[in-house]
Design a protein around this motif. Structure first.
Motif, mmCIF file in Angstrom:
data_model
loop_
_atom_site.group_PDB
_atom_site.id
_atom_site.type_symbol
_atom_site.label_atom_id
_atom_site.label_comp_id
_atom_site.label_asym_id
_atom_site.label_seq_id
_atom_site.Cartn_x
_atom_site.Cartn_y
_atom_site.Cartn_z
ATOM 1 N N ARG A 171 -6.368 -3.495 -9.775
ATOM 2 C CA ARG A 171 -5.026 -3.438 -9.191
ATOM 3 C C ARG A 171 -4.380 -4.810 -9.304
ATOM 4 N NH1 ARG A 171 -4.610 0.155 -4.886
ATOM 5 N NH2 ARG A 171 -2.633 -0.830 -4.415
ATOM 6 N N GLY A 205 0.544 7.646 -7.946
ATOM 7 C CA GLY A 205 -0.454 7.129 -7.022
ATOM 8 C C GLY A 205 -0.972 8.215 -6.112
ATOM 9 N N THR A 206 -1.964 7.917 -5.306
ATOM 10 C CA THR A 206 -2.518 8.914 -4.396
ATOM 11 C C THR A 206 -1.578 9.232 -3.239
ATOM 12 O OG1 THR A 206 -3.682 7.127 -3.244
ATOM 13 C CG2 THR A 206 -4.896 8.301 -4.948
ATOM 14 N N LYS A 207 -0.642 8.328 -2.946
ATOM 15 C CA LYS A 207 0.285 8.553 -1.836
ATOM 16 C C LYS A 207 1.652 9.027 -2.308
ATOM 17 C CE LYS A 207 -1.810 5.225 1.379
ATOM 18 N NZ LYS A 207 -1.576 4.023 2.214
ATOM 19 N N THR A 208 2.154 8.444 -3.386
ATOM 20 C CA THR A 208 3.483 8.804 -3.866
ATOM 21 C C THR A 208 3.623 8.388 -5.322
ATOM 22 O OG1 THR A 208 5.855 8.653 -3.408
ATOM 23 C CG2 THR A 208 4.561 6.637 -3.166
ATOM 24 N N GLY A 225 -0.634 3.760 -2.846
ATOM 25 C CA GLY A 225 -2.039 4.132 -2.802
ATOM 26 C C GLY A 225 -2.745 3.712 -4.079
ATOM 27 N N ASP A 226 -3.820 4.416 -4.399
ATOM 28 C CA ASP A 226 -4.564 4.120 -5.622
ATOM 29 C C ASP A 226 -3.890 4.760 -6.825
ATOM 30 O OD1 ASP A 226 -6.495 2.700 -4.228
ATOM 31 O OD2 ASP A 226 -7.698 4.502 -3.849
ATOM 32 N N GLY A 267 0.792 -1.227 0.000
ATOM 33 C CA GLY A 267 0.000 0.000 0.000
ATOM 34 C C GLY A 267 0.812 1.259 0.000
ATOM 35 N N GLU A 268 2.066 1.204 -0.451
ATOM 36 C CA GLU A 268 2.930 2.376 -0.395
ATOM 37 C C GLU A 268 2.537 3.430 -1.429
ATOM 38 O OE1 GLU A 268 6.956 1.135 -0.724
ATOM 39 O OE2 GLU A 268 6.860 -0.236 0.982
#
Length: 503
Positions: free
Chosen positions: A292, A228-231, A137-138, A134-135
Motif C-alpha cells: 500500500r 477497495g473492500t470498503k468503496t 480499505g484494502d 482508510g476510506e
C-alpha cells in the motif's frame, strides 16, 4: 537559482517556461540547434553552449534539467550527474541508453530525480490521503483505460507511443498497487508492429491485480478505477487537463495545480533548503516497494530515486518481452544494473561454451571415426599403449629409453601374451635389418622379464611387428581438436572460481 537546460527533448521548452515563471533563471543552454534557438528566445541572457564537453562551465549553476533519448543526452547526463543536482525527463526509449543505469555511475548522495508527474498530481495526492484515512480499505482491483489518437495507418498506435504511455502509467499503478512481479501483454488489431488495442496485466503475490488498456480514439483521455473492500474511487483526465477524483461516486474538490510546477518546485526547494544535493529516500520506504502507499513520512513517497525508475524500466521491458514470447513473464527487480547485465552475459557465455563443447565432441568423434588412417592392429596397439615410436629408442645402440621401458613393462603385464607390440620404422629403417632386429630383441628381453615375474609364468610370446605407422599425426590432430573443444569450457570454469574468490 541558476539552472542549466540540456538535451534534445521538445518538452524542455515547457519546463523552461515554468522555470522562468517561478522566478528562477536559465543561465546556460546546451541543446540541438532548432531547440536551442527556441530556448534562447525564452532566455536571451542564457549562455549558449555548442560543445558541452569542452565549453560547458558549471560555475554559478545550481542544478540542471536534462531530457532526451539520444546517445549524446546519455553522455551529458552521466557527466552532469556527478557535478550538479539533476532533474531528468524520463522516456521509455532511455532503456537503450546509459541513462537507464545512471544511478550506478553517480555518488549515492547526489540528487538525480526523474520527473514522474503522477506523484505530483493534486488529485493523486488526495487519493493517497484517502488511503491514509482508510476510506477505501484494502485494494482489490486496479483498472486503467486510456484512449489516444491513432498515429499509424489503420487507426493503430505505434509501439513507441504505447511504450511511452505505459511507462508513466505504470508508475501510477505501482505507486497505488505495489511491487508487481509478473506482466502479461496482449495486442489486438495488429499490423506489423502497430496495434489497435494493447492490454497489459500486472500481478504479484498479495497484491491487487492491475490492468492497463490502450485503444485508439478521437482524443486523448484516461481513467483509473480503483476497487477497495470498503468503496471505489475513480481518477480521470484528458490530455493537458486537470485530473478529477471521485470516491464512492462523489466528486472530491481538488485545488488544481500543474504537476510539472509541483515537481519543479519540490526539486528546487530540496536544493534550496539544504544548500546541496540530497539523495532520495531509500527503496524500503518508497511506495513502489510496498503493498500500500507508504505516506507515513508526509510527502516522502513523492520523492522517487533514479534506481526506482529502474523498476519502471524493468516493467516496460517485461511488457515487450511478454509481447514477443506471447506469455506471462517475470519482472526483473531492480531494473537494469551492471550486476544483472554481468550475470546475463556470463549465462550467455556459459550456454555458448557448453553448446560448443557438445557440438565439438560430436564432430570430433565423427571425424575420428571417418578420418582415422590407422588399421585394426595399430588402433589396438594404441589402446594397449604397446606402440614404440622412433624417439622411444636411443639411436646409438637401439636401447629403449627409461620411460619407454616402464610404459612397455606396465602394458605387457596388463595385457599378457595377447599383446601386439608395434615398432615404428620408416622406409630407410626397414632396410636396416640389424637395427630393427636389435629393437625386437630389446622388446623380447623386456617380455621375458615380465613373463618370468608373472604368476603363473607366461610362455607364449606376444606378437611383435616392425612396420610403418600412420597414427602419430592423427593422434596429435585429435589432441588439438579436444583442446579446442574443451579449452573454452575450462577457461569459463576457472573464471567462475575466480568470481567466488573475489567475493
Amino acid at each position: 537559482m541558476n539552472l542549466l537546460i540540456v538535451g534534445d527533448d521538445p518538452e524542455l521548452i515547457d519546463w523552461s517556461k515554468r522555470v522562468i515563471a517561478t522566478g528562477h533563471q536559465i543561465a546556460a543552454i546546451c541543446a540541438v540547434e532548432h531547440l536551442g534557438d527556441e530556448l534562447q528566445s525564452l532566455a536571451p541572457q542564457a549562455h549558449r553552449v555548442a560543445d558541452w564537453q569542452s565549453q560547458l562551465n558549471l560555475d554559478g549553476l545550481s542544478a540542471a534539467i536534462i531530457g532526451g533519448t539520444s546517445r549524446e543526452a546519455a553522455e551529458q547526463a552521466e557527466f552532469l550527474a556527478e557535478r550538479l543536482p539533476l532533474l531528468v525527463l524520463p522516456h521509455a526509449a532511455q532503456t537503450s541508453t546509459g541513462i537507464a543505469t545512471l544511478d550506478y555511475q553517480v555518488n549515492v548522495e547526489q540528487l538525480v530525480t526523474p520527473a514522474l508527474l503522477a506523484r505530483h498530481d493534486p488529485a493523486i495526492v488526495e487519493l493517497i490521503e484517502c488511503f491514509r484515512r482508510g476510506e477505501l480499505g484494502d485494494l482489490r482491483l486496479l483498472r486503467m483505460e486510456r484512449t489516444n489518437p491513432a498515429d499509424a495507418a489503420g487507426g493503430r498506435s505505434q509501439p513507441e507511443t504505447v511504450r511511452e504511455l505505459f511507462l508513466h502509467d505504470a508508475d501510477l499503478l505501482m505507486l497505488i498497487g505495489g511491487d508487481y512481479r509478473k506482466a502479461t501483454a496482449l495486442q489486438m488489431d495488429v499490423a506489423g508492429d502497430d496495434a489497435g488495442q494493447t492490454t497489459i496485466t500486472l500481478s504479484g503475490i498479495g497484491l491487487a491485480e492491475a490492468s492497463w488498456r490502450l485503444q485508439t480514439g478521437p482524443s486523448a483521455s484516461w481513467s483509473l478505477d480503483i476497487t477497495g473492500t470498503k468503496t471505489t474511487a475513480r481518477l480521470s483526465g484528458v490530455q493537458d487537463g486537470a485530473t478529477s477524483l471521485e470516491v464512492n461516486s462523489q466528486k472530491i474538490p481538488i485545488v488544481q495545480q500543474s504537476p510539472r510546477d509541483r515537481c519543479l518546485n519540490d526539486f528546487l526547494s530540496r536544493i534550496d533548503r539544504t544548500g546541496r544535493s540530497t539523495a532520495a529516500p531509500s527503496d524500503s520506504t518508497n511506495a513502489a516497494t510496498a503493498t500500500r502507499p507508504d505516506i507515513s513520512a508526509e510527502d516522502g513517497w513523492r520523492r522517487v530515486s533514479w534506481r526506482q525508475l529502474g523498476d519502471l524500466f524493468a516493467v516496460e521491458a517485461a511488457f515487450r518481452e511478454s509481447l514477443r514470447r506471447q506469455r506471462t513473464v517475470a519482472i526483473a527487480p531492480g531494473g537494469l544494473s551492471e550486476r544483472s547485465e554481468f550475470k546475463s552475459q556470463m549465462t550467455a557465455v556459459g550456454c555458448g561454451v557448453l553448446t560448443w563443447a557438445l557440438l565439438g565432441t560430436c564432430l570430433g568423434l565423427l571425424f575420428g571415426k571417418l578420418a582415422d588412417p590407422r588399421d585394426r592392429l595399430e588402433r589396438r596397439a594404441t589402446v594397449e599403449e604397446t606402440i614404440l615410436w622412433n624417439d622411444d629408442f636411443q639411436n646409438a645402440d637401439a636401447m629403449l629409453t627409461e620411460s619407454a621401458q616402464s610404459r612397455l613393462r606396465r602394458s605387457l603385464s596388463q595385457v599378457g601374451s595377447d599383446a601386439i607390440v608395434l615398432i615404428e620404422a620408416d622406409a630407410d629403417q626397414l632396410s636396416t635389418a640389424g637395427e630393427q632386429s636389435g629393437r625386437v630383441e630389446q622388446v623380447r628381453r623386456i617380455w621375458e622379464d615380465v613373463a618370468s615375474a608373472s604368476d603363473p609364468p607366461m610362455s607364449r610370446e606376444p606378437q611383435i611387428e616392425v612396420r610403418r605407422l600412420s597414427g602419430r599425426g592423427f593422434h596429435r590432430l585429435m589432441i588439438a581438436i579436444w583442446v579446442a573443444t574443451f579449452g573454452p569450457l575450462a577457461v569459463f570454469l576457472v573464471m567462475q572460481g575466480l568470481i567466488v574468490l573475489a567475493r
